[in-house]
Design a protein around this motif. Structure first.
Motif, mmCIF file in Angstrom:
data_model
loop_
_atom_site.group_PDB
_atom_site.id
_atom_site.type_symbol
_atom_site.label_atom_id
_atom_site.label_comp_id
_atom_site.label_asym_id
_atom_site.label_seq_id
_atom_site.Cartn_x
_atom_site.Cartn_y
_atom_site.Cartn_z
ATOM 1 N N GLY A 63 36.819 26.410 55.112
ATOM 2 C CA GLY A 63 36.864 26.355 56.441
ATOM 3 C C GLY A 63 36.010 27.228 57.317
ATOM 4 N N GLY A 64 35.391 28.470 56.606
ATOM 5 C CA GLY A 64 34.404 29.259 57.529
ATOM 6 C C GLY A 64 33.107 28.449 57.981
ATOM 7 N N LEU A 65 32.813 29.251 59.032
ATOM 8 C CA LEU A 65 31.393 28.831 59.553
ATOM 9 C C LEU A 65 30.200 29.935 59.567
ATOM 10 C CD1 LEU A 65 31.219 29.786 62.956
ATOM 11 C CD2 LEU A 65 32.829 27.576 63.018
ATOM 12 N N SER A 66 29.180 29.826 59.985
ATOM 13 C CA SER A 66 28.228 30.637 60.282
ATOM 14 C C SER A 66 27.584 30.534 61.754
ATOM 15 C CB SER A 66 27.104 31.000 59.223
ATOM 16 O OG SER A 66 27.410 31.111 58.127
ATOM 17 N N ALA A 67 27.373 31.567 62.480
ATOM 18 C CA ALA A 67 26.898 31.319 63.992
ATOM 19 C C ALA A 67 25.543 32.184 63.878
ATOM 20 C CB ALA A 67 27.771 31.887 64.857
ATOM 21 N N CYS A 68 24.617 31.710 64.285
ATOM 22 C CA CYS A 68 23.414 32.365 64.355
ATOM 23 C C CYS A 68 22.709 32.399 65.870
ATOM 24 C CB CYS A 68 22.319 31.484 63.488
ATOM 25 S SG CYS A 68 20.575 32.334 63.285
ATOM 26 N N TYR A 69 22.408 33.660 66.315
ATOM 27 C CA TYR A 69 22.015 33.785 67.713
ATOM 28 C C TYR A 69 20.618 34.214 67.835
ATOM 29 C CZ TYR A 69 27.003 34.070 68.604
ATOM 30 O OH TYR A 69 28.243 33.983 68.775
ATOM 31 N N PHE A 70 19.757 33.387 68.426
ATOM 32 C CA PHE A 70 18.359 33.692 68.446
ATOM 33 C C PHE A 70 17.779 33.229 69.851
ATOM 34 C CE2 PHE A 70 19.098 29.685 66.481
ATOM 35 C CZ PHE A 70 18.428 28.909 67.284
ATOM 36 N N GLY A 71 16.403 33.854 70.244
ATOM 37 C CA GLY A 71 15.915 33.469 71.390
ATOM 38 C C GLY A 71 15.180 32.216 71.715
ATOM 39 N N ASP A 72 14.800 31.873 72.984
ATOM 40 C CA ASP A 72 13.799 30.830 72.995
ATOM 41 C C ASP A 72 12.445 31.080 72.032
ATOM 42 O OD1 ASP A 72 13.884 32.981 75.192
ATOM 43 O OD2 ASP A 72 11.951 32.241 75.609
ATOM 44 N N GLY A 73 11.956 32.411 72.048
ATOM 45 C CA GLY A 73 10.856 32.563 70.932
ATOM 46 C C GLY A 73 11.314 32.367 69.855
ATOM 47 N N GLY A 74 12.378 32.532 69.253
ATOM 48 C CA GLY A 74 12.900 32.147 67.973
ATOM 49 C C GLY A 74 12.541 30.686 67.601
ATOM 50 N N THR A 75 12.688 29.850 68.669
ATOM 51 C CA THR A 75 12.347 28.238 68.328
ATOM 52 C C THR A 75 11.067 27.859 67.753
ATOM 53 O OG1 THR A 75 11.916 27.821 70.325
ATOM 54 C CG2 THR A 75 14.141 27.793 69.871
ATOM 55 N N SER A 76 10.101 28.828 67.934
ATOM 56 C CA SER A 76 8.902 28.736 67.540
ATOM 57 C C SER A 76 8.811 29.242 66.084
ATOM 58 C CB SER A 76 7.851 29.502 68.387
ATOM 59 O OG SER A 76 7.824 28.685 69.684
ATOM 60 N N SER A 77 9.479 29.768 65.465
ATOM 61 C CA SER A 77 9.289 30.444 64.015
ATOM 62 C C SER A 77 9.573 29.238 63.107
ATOM 63 C CB SER A 77 10.206 31.406 63.877
ATOM 64 O OG SER A 77 11.572 30.818 63.872
ATOM 65 N N ASN A 78 8.598 29.373 61.933
ATOM 66 C CA ASN A 78 8.841 28.371 60.916
ATOM 67 C C ASN A 78 10.399 28.293 60.357
ATOM 68 O OD1 ASN A 78 6.059 28.100 60.879
ATOM 69 N ND2 ASN A 78 5.814 29.633 59.177
ATOM 70 N N ASP A 79 11.062 29.463 60.379
ATOM 71 C CA ASP A 79 12.331 29.411 59.914
ATOM 72 C C ASP A 79 13.374 28.572 61.016
ATOM 73 O OD1 ASP A 79 11.662 30.980 57.625
ATOM 74 O OD2 ASP A 79 11.834 32.665 58.811
ATOM 75 N N PHE A 80 13.092 28.486 62.163
ATOM 76 C CA PHE A 80 13.900 27.600 63.020
ATOM 77 C C PHE A 80 13.716 25.975 62.258
ATOM 78 C CE2 PHE A 80 13.917 24.507 66.493
ATOM 79 C CZ PHE A 80 15.040 24.858 67.056
ATOM 80 N N HIS A 81 12.491 25.680 62.138
ATOM 81 C CA HIS A 81 12.538 24.361 61.665
ATOM 82 C C HIS A 81 13.044 24.371 60.278
ATOM 83 C CE1 HIS A 81 10.869 20.680 60.221
ATOM 84 N NE2 HIS A 81 10.388 21.457 59.074
#
Ligand code: TPP
Ligand code: MG
Length: 370
Positions: free
Chosen positions: A156-174
């Protein structure tokens, strides 16, 4: 709500939009407001300390307090948080001590990271808060991997990940969103769109209509939220957390706000942008929530004065408690990796001690690059 409309519950004047009723109790809201004000007090004092040369580096988050505090009440002991460097309020809300946070900025013996991390890169293992990654976006895949594990474990646990608009251009976002979508991992991707990635404005970051709309390609809901409205942030993240815990998979949440200050204490935004920050003063998330609480008769001027004084005092007390502590020992550079320090590292340690004894001093004016 779609990925191009924007969820708002309280307007800049503190009125509610439509007939929205929050599930938060007055005590919950007062607590959240207190954390927002504490975050601002910490921010202002730490930037001053940096300007006085007492700490080397700081990352302000002024104006982004609602984006930090709106989601923090949703998490429990089974959840894991993968923060960015611009969410100090989330740490405070989850129970991190101010002493430890301030000590991290000094990198001294009270710093839980033992001076090995950059300042403002906190880590709180006992609160399930993973160490902040300096390379942008790398923690997005880590959060997805943790959530895939949580799903397999079925606890029942979850993870939450916080990042910025710049983070959406990273390969890892995809990669992170793709895997999370395919595996229906219980993960919240909380993207604070403060419209700048150091000197790169959002128009140069993406040709996409919004960031939330990117969720469509990964087979998950995307929602755009007024990131200066703490109740809207709470409502959107709560719904996403419920979906995740019910086995329905991840959500991408775009929190619209503005980076009012410099990227960091090493940055001078007047070199690349005008004074748009002034336009965002009227949308200040703390002022807005305060107006709402006053309208609801949950808050008063005298409580406000008491809160501000107590937050400033708490930050000053933390600075007094840790500022004079010594730096971590040189020996600490060689511990925590091997159970027994191997001979080649022992030799390097001995060389270092000899070198330090020969009068070499670290350069106190060495600047931080970022
Ligand atoms: C992979 C990588 N590239 C570049 C940098 C330098 N860098 C540090 S912060 C930053 C901007 C990030 O912007 P955003 O994701 O919007 O977060 P914000 O700083 O606005 O909170 C950049 C480019 C980095 N740390 N890692
Ligand atoms: Mg940004």
């Amino acid at each position: 709500m779609s990925s191009t409309e924007m969820l708002q519950i309280i307007t800049a004047s503190g009125k509610t939009v439509g007939d929205h009723k929050t599930d938060l109790t007055p005590d919950d809201m007062v607590e959240m407001y207190g954390h927002m004000v504490m975050t601002r007090a910490l921010d202002e004092r730490m930037i001053n300390l940096q300007r006085q040369g007492r700490i080397g580096f700081y990352v302000p988050s002024t104006g982004e307090e609602a984006a930090q505090i709106g989601s923090g009440k949703l998490f429990g002991d089974l959840d894991w948080l993968y923060p960015s460097y611009r969410v100090p309020g989330l740490f405070l809300q989850r129970g991190a001590s101010l002493d430890h946070m301030v000590a991290n900025c000094y990198g001294n013996q009270a710093d839980l990271c033992k001076g090995r991390q950059m300042p403002v890169h906190y880590a709180f293992g006992d609160l399930n808060i993973v160490s902040i990654s300096s390379p942008i976006g790398t923690h997005i895949i880590q959060a997805t991997g943790t959530a895939m594990g949580q799903k397999i474990r079925g606890d029942g646990g979850l993870s939450a990940c916080y990042f910025g608009d710049g983070g959406t251009s990273s390969n890892d976002f995809h990669s992170g969103l793709n895997f999370a979508g395919v595996t229906k991992a219980p993960v919240l991707f909380i993207c604070t769109n403060n419209q700048w990635a150091i000197s790169v404005p959002i128009e140069k970051q993406t040709a996409s209509e919004t960031l939330a709309i990117k969720a469509v390609a990964y087979g998950m809901p995307g929602i755009r939220v007024d990131g200066n409205d703490v109740l809207a942030v709470h409502a959107a993240t709560k719904e996403a957390a419920e979906r995740a815990r019910a086995g329905e998979g991840p959500t991408l949440i775009e929190l619209m706000t503005y980076r009012r200050g410099p990227h960091s204490s090493s940055d001078d935004p007047t070199r690349y942008r005008g004074n748009q920050a002034d336009e965002w003063l009227d949308r200040d998330p703390i002022l807005r929530f305060r107006k709402y609480l006053e309208r609801e008769d949950i808050w008063s001027q005298s409580q406000e004065e008491e809160l501000i004084a107590s937050c400033k005092q708490a930050v000053n007390d933390a600075i007094t408690a840790v500022e004079k502590l010594p730096l971590p020992t040189l020996e600490s550079l060689f511990t925590d990796v091997y159970a027994t320090v191997p001979p080649h590292l022992r030799e390097q340690y001995e060389d270092l001690i000899k070198h330090e004894g020969s009068g070499h001093e670290p350069d106190p004016d060495a600047a931080f690059p970022l």
